[in-house]
Every structure is written in C-alpha cells, then in structure tokens.
Design a protein around this motif. Structure first.
Motif, PDB file in Angstrom:
ATOM      1  N   ARG A   1     -36.445 -31.071 -42.525  1.00 22.87           N
ATOM      2  CA  ARG A   1     -37.554 -31.847 -41.959  1.00 22.87           C
ATOM      3  C   ARG A   1     -37.531 -33.278 -42.481  1.00 22.87           C
ATOM      4  NH1 ARG A   1     -43.144 -31.549 -40.460  1.00 22.87           N
ATOM      5  NH2 ARG A   1     -44.451 -32.331 -42.129  1.00 22.87           N
TER       6      ARG A   1
ATOM      7  N   LYS B   1     -34.445 -35.167 -41.135  1.00 23.13           N
ATOM      8  CA  LYS B   1     -34.629 -35.628 -39.765  1.00 23.13           C
ATOM      9  C   LYS B   1     -35.616 -36.786 -39.706  1.00 23.13           C
ATOM     10  CE  LYS B   1     -33.545 -31.315 -37.388  1.00 23.13           C
ATOM     11  NZ  LYS B   1     -34.005 -30.317 -36.426  1.00 23.13           N
ATOM     12  N   ALA B   2     -36.649 -36.713 -40.535  1.00 25.69           N
ATOM     13  CA  ALA B   2     -37.624 -37.810 -40.550  1.00 25.69           C
ATOM     14  C   ALA B   2     -36.945 -39.103 -40.999  1.00 25.69           C
ATOM     15  CB  ALA B   2     -38.791 -37.462 -41.474  1.00 25.69           C
TER      16      ALA B   2
ATOM     17  N   ARG C   1     -33.804 -39.886 -40.523  1.00 26.64           N
ATOM     18  CA  ARG C   1     -33.021 -40.381 -39.387  1.00 26.64           C
ATOM     19  C   ARG C   1     -33.927 -40.993 -38.323  1.00 26.64           C
ATOM     20  NH1 ARG C   1     -30.657 -35.229 -37.711  1.00 26.64           N
ATOM     21  NH2 ARG C   1     -29.866 -36.330 -35.905  1.00 26.64           N
ATOM     22  N   ALA C   2     -35.094 -40.383 -38.129  1.00 22.07           N
ATOM     23  CA  ALA C   2     -36.019 -40.907 -37.120  1.00 22.07           C
ATOM     24  C   ALA C   2     -36.510 -42.302 -37.507  1.00 22.07           C
ATOM     25  CB  ALA C   2     -37.207 -39.956 -36.947  1.00 22.07           C
TER      26      ALA C   2
ATOM     27  N   ASN D   1     -35.868 -45.620 -35.227  1.00 28.40           N
ATOM     28  CA  ASN D   1     -36.942 -46.352 -34.569  1.00 28.40           C
ATOM     29  C   ASN D   1     -38.217 -46.149 -35.376  1.00 28.40           C
ATOM     30  OD1 ASN D   1     -39.004 -47.297 -32.883  1.00 28.40           O
ATOM     31  ND2 ASN D   1     -37.851 -46.781 -31.047  1.00 28.40           N
ATOM     32  N   ARG D   2     -38.503 -47.129 -36.224  1.00 21.57           N
ATOM     33  CA  ARG D   2     -39.609 -46.948 -37.155  1.00 21.57           C
ATOM     34  C   ARG D   2     -40.943 -46.830 -36.433  1.00 21.57           C
ATOM     35  NH1 ARG D   2     -41.061 -50.322 -42.649  1.00 21.57           N
ATOM     36  NH2 ARG D   2     -42.692 -48.877 -43.293  1.00 21.57           N
ATOM     37  N   MET D   3     -41.139 -47.635 -35.379  1.00 22.24           N
ATOM     38  CA  MET D   3     -42.420 -47.574 -34.679  1.00 22.24           C
ATOM     39  C   MET D   3     -42.607 -46.202 -34.042  1.00 22.24           C
ATOM     40  SD  MET D   3     -44.064 -49.824 -31.602  1.00 22.24           S
ATOM     41  CE  MET D   3     -43.189 -49.072 -30.259  1.00 22.24           C
ATOM     42  N   ALA D   4     -41.563 -45.716 -33.358  1.00 27.13           N
ATOM     43  CA  ALA D   4     -41.681 -44.404 -32.719  1.00 27.13           C
ATOM     44  C   ALA D   4     -41.969 -43.331 -33.765  1.00 27.13           C
ATOM     45  CB  ALA D   4     -40.405 -44.080 -31.953  1.00 27.13           C
ATOM     46  N   ALA D   5     -41.340 -43.446 -34.932  1.00 21.47           N
ATOM     47  CA  ALA D   5     -41.569 -42.458 -35.978  1.00 21.47           C
ATOM     48  C   ALA D   5     -43.035 -42.462 -36.409  1.00 21.47           C
ATOM     49  CB  ALA D   5     -40.655 -42.731 -37.168  1.00 21.47           C
ATOM     50  N   GLU D   6     -43.582 -43.652 -36.641  1.00 23.38           N
ATOM     51  CA  GLU D   6     -45.008 -43.754 -37.008  1.00 23.38           C
ATOM     52  C   GLU D   6     -45.883 -43.137 -35.923  1.00 23.38           C
ATOM     53  OE1 GLU D   6     -47.335 -45.708 -39.217  1.00 23.38           O
ATOM     54  OE2 GLU D   6     -45.782 -45.374 -40.717  1.00 23.38           O
TER      55      GLU D   6
ATOM     56  N   ILE E   1     -45.150 -39.632 -38.390  1.00 18.02           N
ATOM     57  CA  ILE E   1     -44.304 -39.653 -39.587  1.00 18.02           C
ATOM     58  C   ILE E   1     -44.706 -40.837 -40.457  1.00 18.02           C
ATOM     59  CG2 ILE E   1     -41.932 -39.864 -40.431  1.00 18.02           C
ATOM     60  CD1 ILE E   1     -41.023 -38.698 -37.717  1.00 18.02           C
ATOM     61  N   PRO E   2     -45.150 -40.585 -41.687  1.00 17.98           N
ATOM     62  CA  PRO E   2     -45.535 -41.695 -42.571  1.00 17.98           C
ATOM     63  C   PRO E   2     -44.286 -42.462 -43.010  1.00 17.98           C
ATOM     64  CG  PRO E   2     -45.868 -39.579 -43.677  1.00 17.98           C
ATOM     65  CD  PRO E   2     -45.338 -39.263 -42.318  1.00 17.98           C
TER      66      PRO E   2
END
Ligand code: ATP
Ligand code: MG
Lengths: 322, 238
Positions: A196, A199-200, A202-203, A207-212, A216-217
């Motif tokens: 988990r 993968k976070a 890599r996310a 794309n940091r904005m998409a992750a947020e 995802i913190p």
C-alpha cells in the motif's frame, strides 16, 4: 584468517600479482592463462562490489524520482551507515550483518527528520533550493562526524571465509555483501510494486495532485520515501564498511559513484540502479589490473558525461510507453 | 429544507498574489445534482480547488456534513467523503487500471468496500474490466475519462465533484457518460458538476450557479436558469 584490511591498496581491490618468476616449472602459456584468470576474478569481484554500489544508488534515485530532489546528504548518510555498523559491532559486539537491521531503522528515522526539517518546504521549488538545503545538512553531518571520529581510517574487523580463484581470494564478506544488496534491492522492488505504501509512493511520484485528491497524504508519503532512500544509503554504507576501510569522508566518493550509477541505470529507476551498479563494478574490475586506481574516478566521470550526452534518461531508462 | 451536505460561504482564494475568487457561496443539497456554469476563466475550477483545499482558502468557510473542514488538506477531505474528479483526468499514467482504482480506494473508509466498488465500476464501464492490466497512459481520451470517473467512485464519495467531464470527448461518449451520471444520481449520489456542455449539464441538474469573474452572478433551479435570456446570451453562449 584475519588480515588488517588497511594493508590493501587504496581502493582495497584484491591485488593482481603476475608473479611468474616464482614458478619456474610453469609452461610458456602459464603467465597468460594466469593473467586471464586474474582479469576474470577482478571483474567478478567488481560485480560483487558493484551490487553494493547499485544499492547505494537506489536510495539516491528513489528520492530523485519521487520528489525531484537531488539529495546531497546521500554521501553523509552512507558514512553514517559505515559508522553505524562499526559502532554497533565494536560497542555492543553485534554481528555486522545483524546490525543491518538497526542501521536501516535509524537511517529511516534520520531520513524522516531530514525531510521535515530541510526538504519538505523546498519540494516542488526550483532545484537549487533543495540542492542548498541538503548540502547544508550534509556539511552538518560530516562536520559532526569529523568532531567525533576525526578523519582517520576505521575498519570493521570481520573476515568470513570465501574461496580462491588463481591468485585471488574472494572473501565471504564480498559474497555476503553482494547477496545482501540483491536481497534488499529485490525487497525494494516488491515493496514499491505490491504494498500500500509502495503504491502510494509511486502515485505521489506520478501525480501529486491526483494522489492528494484520492485521499493520499502526499507530504507524509514523501517523508517516508525520503526515509527509505536514506535507509538504503545507510545500508549500502554498512555493507561497504565490511569490505573496505573507511573514513568520515568516504561517503562522498560513494555519492559520486551513485550519480554515475543513477545515470547508467536510469533516473528515478531504483531497479535499474542495481544493473547500473553492477555495470560500473564490472568496469572497475576490468580496469584495475591495467591502470592506477587514481584514474578510475576520472574514467567514471568521463563515462558519466558521455552517457548523459548520448542517453539523457540513462542507459536502462524505462521509456514511458506510448 | 434540511441542511445542505456541503456549504461554501464567501470563499476567496487565488494563485500566488493573484486573487481569483471574490466571495463565492454555494449550497449543495444531498442527493441532488448542482451545476456551476460560466465562461472560460470565470473561476469554476478554482472554486473546486479551493473547496478541496488543493488551493488554500484565503477567506470563507467550508462545511461538510455539518463539520467545519475549511482548513483541512485535500486528502483529509477526500477521506471524509468529498471527492473531486479533476479537470484533465490526472490519472496515474504509469500504473495499470487496477492500480489506479486501488489508489481511488486509498482511504480507510473506501478500502473496506474496495472489491464491491470495483465490481460496481466495472459494471458501469465494462471496457475498464477488459483492460484491467493495461497502463492508464496508453488509454484513449474516452477510456481515460471512464477511468477517472471510476477512480473517483472508488473513493466512496458522499459528494462527487466533477470538473469538465466531457472535455475532449466525442458527442456519443459524452452522452454515454451523462447516462452514467444519471444512473448515479438515481442511486442517490450528491453531484457537483462543472461542465462546458451547458445543455447536458442543465438537463441533468436540479440547481445551477452561474459564475462570472470570480463571483456568483446568478443562481436558481436549473430549468429556470436555462430559460433566462440574460444568462443565455451573456454567459452561456446559447
Ligand atoms: N495556475 C494558475 N496560476 C495563475 N492563475 C491561474 C491559474 N489557474 C487559473 N488561473 C486564473 O484563474 C482564473 C480562473 O481560472 P479557472 O481555471 O478557475 O477558470 P474556469 O472557470 O475553470 O475556466 P475553464 O472553463 O476554462 O476551465 C483565470 O483568470 C485563470 O487565468
Ligand atoms: Mg476549469
């Protein structure tokens, strides 16, 4: 057999001795055969040490790839790993290979602390800022290390039995260090691919904005990724300490090697780093019988520049599909 | 009337020193579709970013399900059920379809229902199921938008905000995605829609806000807004 490791030459490569005169009974072709065997052994040793270079570089390239920060504390953290294993070994008698576990844990914690103090506010800003803040941390760590341990050489006095090939002796240390590097690199790859947090990471890298926006913190994830990058540097340092004598300043040269490896293996590609490290080690092993070791960094950096010009994303760069 | 599930009061924000929103107030009732329309550059996307906290609100208040969430970061709002499908899809291009969906279900609340939600997404978009192991970056625009919607649904939204669903899509695909939205609406999902295709947006919506130059210029039930001639000519280009 216990040999004081500082008796070896500066790079502590196993020395090749084409001492044909000692063996008058050898046939005409014997020196040649011995030379080829020596070259082969030297290259094999280069591969073993190269795996450790690759491990060191994977820490550098992970941080680079995930947050676009060129971590100039890398060398200092390699040094910390060296002294970490040294102190655990000499002060508590812990087996140097068992000491890898606390060294990794301490490296992770140090990395998280460095992230929040010196890196967090400069992520996403112009590269000069993170270069300066990480360089500042590097100077503080190396300065403190110099006060504590001066710049004289230390060594971790372990010698595991290995095997011989011609005039070469491969110590168990070299074999075990390479094995450990492979296992850790494999673990890193599984971690990034399956878990988990992996993968976070890599996310957030992708794309940091998409992750947020997906809950995802991202700052906490970056802090952990930085911690893992530092833990890898410290682990590599710990393994190097079982191979060669070291000083507080030794980390610097491994930092430089890590840059070469990173470029060989592809920027931001931790798995490629291992391949890049092995390639660099192979090259060093192939060159040592022929040239003075002082030339090696010169050749490495010529290679570094040449690769950057010819393959701007590295030799083994994963081409973005599409 | 019961309290709206999402309330935005006098929101002001912008980029760097440049203020874009000058006090935007919106109310989003549960189970309804609310749309925000306005010309290019009116501040629709900025309103959504400010609401999420991807842009820090300079002034104003955001309440979600009765809780003041004004200063929470975006990830914390997502974990509380306020989910944005951003403009331009913003997929994880080097990850597979399944991994993108996994990332949608990152928050603890969404993780429990992950496999059920995945099946739900696949039944809405069978095409995604066929390509579960394909990298998102290799998808066509339409497939990417399906994945972006699917990933947003994986987060188990209480309020789903969608920015420019139809951007770059064929009329046919746009139709299909709007039918999907209608299904979601019928299932009781609260939706906030920002959309270039004003006809479709107003047809699906219950209530509409018209934004102009960072302010709410007009608001009203969607069918009324659709017929107001001043709005039609000045802001909707109809
Ligand atoms: N990253 C940015 N930096 C500076 N200004 C920005 C930025 N993004 C948007 N703006 C400005 O903010 C204003 C509102 O932009 P916004 O993207 O919110 O408009 P919009 O209503 O979503 O438009 P569109 O229909 O084109 O998507 C515009 O004047 C735009 O130039
Ligand atoms: Mg917009």
């Amino acid at each position: 057999m216990i040999v004081s490791r500082s008796q070896h030459n500066t790079n502590n490569k196993l020395v090749f001795r084409p001492d044909g005169e000692d063996h008058p009974s050898e046939s005409e072709h014997e020196p040649e055969r011995r030379f080829m065997l020596g070259l082969f052994a030297s290259m094999l040793d280069g591969v073993l040490v190269g795996a450790v270079y690759g491990l060191a570089a994977s820490g550098l390239t992970l941080i680079w790839g995930v947050m676009d920060v060129i971590n100039l504390t890398h060398g200092a953290m390699v040094t910390m790993g060296m002294f970490g294993v040294y102190l655990l070994f000499t002060e508590t008698g812990l087996n140097p290979y068992a000491a890898l576990v606390p060294v990794a844990a301490l490296g992770f914690v140090a990395g998280v602390v460095v992230y929040w103090t010196a890196v967090h506010r400069v992520v996403g800003r112009p590269p000069l800022m993170s270069l300066l803040t990480t360089f500042a941390v590097n100077l503080m760590v190396i300065g403190t290390g110099t006060i504590l341990w001066s710049t004289s050489p230390y060594n971790v006095d372990v010698n595991l039995p290995g095997f011989s090939l011609g005039d070469y002796t491969f110590t168990g240390n070299h074999l075990l260090a390479a094995l450990a590097a492979l296992i850790i690199a494999g673990g890193l790859s599984l971690f990034l691919g399956r878990t988990r947090l992996g993968k976070a990471i890599r996310a957030v890298a992708g794309n940091r904005m998409a992750a947020e926006l997906m809950g995802i913190p991202s700052s906490q994830v970056l802090a952990r990724a930085f911690g893992i990058g530092i833990a890898l540097a410290a682990l590599a340092g710990a393994l190097i300490a079982t191979l060669f004598p070291f000083t507080v300043l030794s980390g610097g040269s491994y930092e430089l090697k890590s840059f070469v490896v990173t470029v060989l293996g592809g920027l931001g590609n931790p798995t490629g780093a291992l391949a890049g490290g092995i390639l660099l080690g192979l090259m060093e092993g192939g060159l040592t019988p022929f040239i003075t070791v002082s030339w090696i960094p010169v050749i490495e950096f010529a290679l570094f520049v040449a690769v950057l010009i010819a393959f701007p994303h590295g030799l083994f760069a994963r081409r973005p599909r599409r | 009337m019961t309290e709206p599930i999402l309330t935005i009061t006098d929101l002001e924000t912008g980029y760097g020193d440049v203020q874009v929103l000058w006090g935007v107030s919106l109310q989003v009732p549960a189970g309804r579709v609310t749309t925000i329309i306005g010309a290019n550059g009116a501040g629709k996307t900025t309103t959504l970013y400010g609401t999420m906290g991807w842009l820090r609100p300079w002034r104003g208040r955001i309440a979600l399900k009765g809780e003041d969430v004004t200063h929470l970061p975006a990830w914390a709002k997502t974990q509380r059920g306020l989910v944005l499908i951003p403009e331009g899809r913003q997929l994880f291009n080097t990850m597979t379809v399944d991994e993108n969906l996994d990332m949608g279900a990152f928050s603890p609340r969404a993780r429990r229902g992950r496999e059920i939600n995945r099946q739900r997404v696949f039944s809405l978009f069978p095409r995604l199921q066929e390509r579960r192991r394909q990298q998102a970056g290799t998808f066509s625009g339409g497939e990417q938008q399906m994945l972006a919607v699917g990933r947003g649904l994986m987060a188990e939204p209480d309020v789903l905000m969608i920015d420019e669903l139809s951007l770059g899509l064929s009329p046919l695909l746009t139709q299909q995605l709007f039918i999907t939205l209608k299904t979601l609406k019928q299932q009781g999902l609260t939706i906030v829609l920002v959309e270039q295709n004003v006809h479709l947006a107003l047809a699906l919506s219950d209530y509409a806000y018209v934004l102009a130059e960072g302010r709410v210029f007009a608001e009203g039930p969607a069918h009324e807004v659709a017929t107001r001639s001043d709005i039609r000519t000045a802001y909707l280009g109809l």
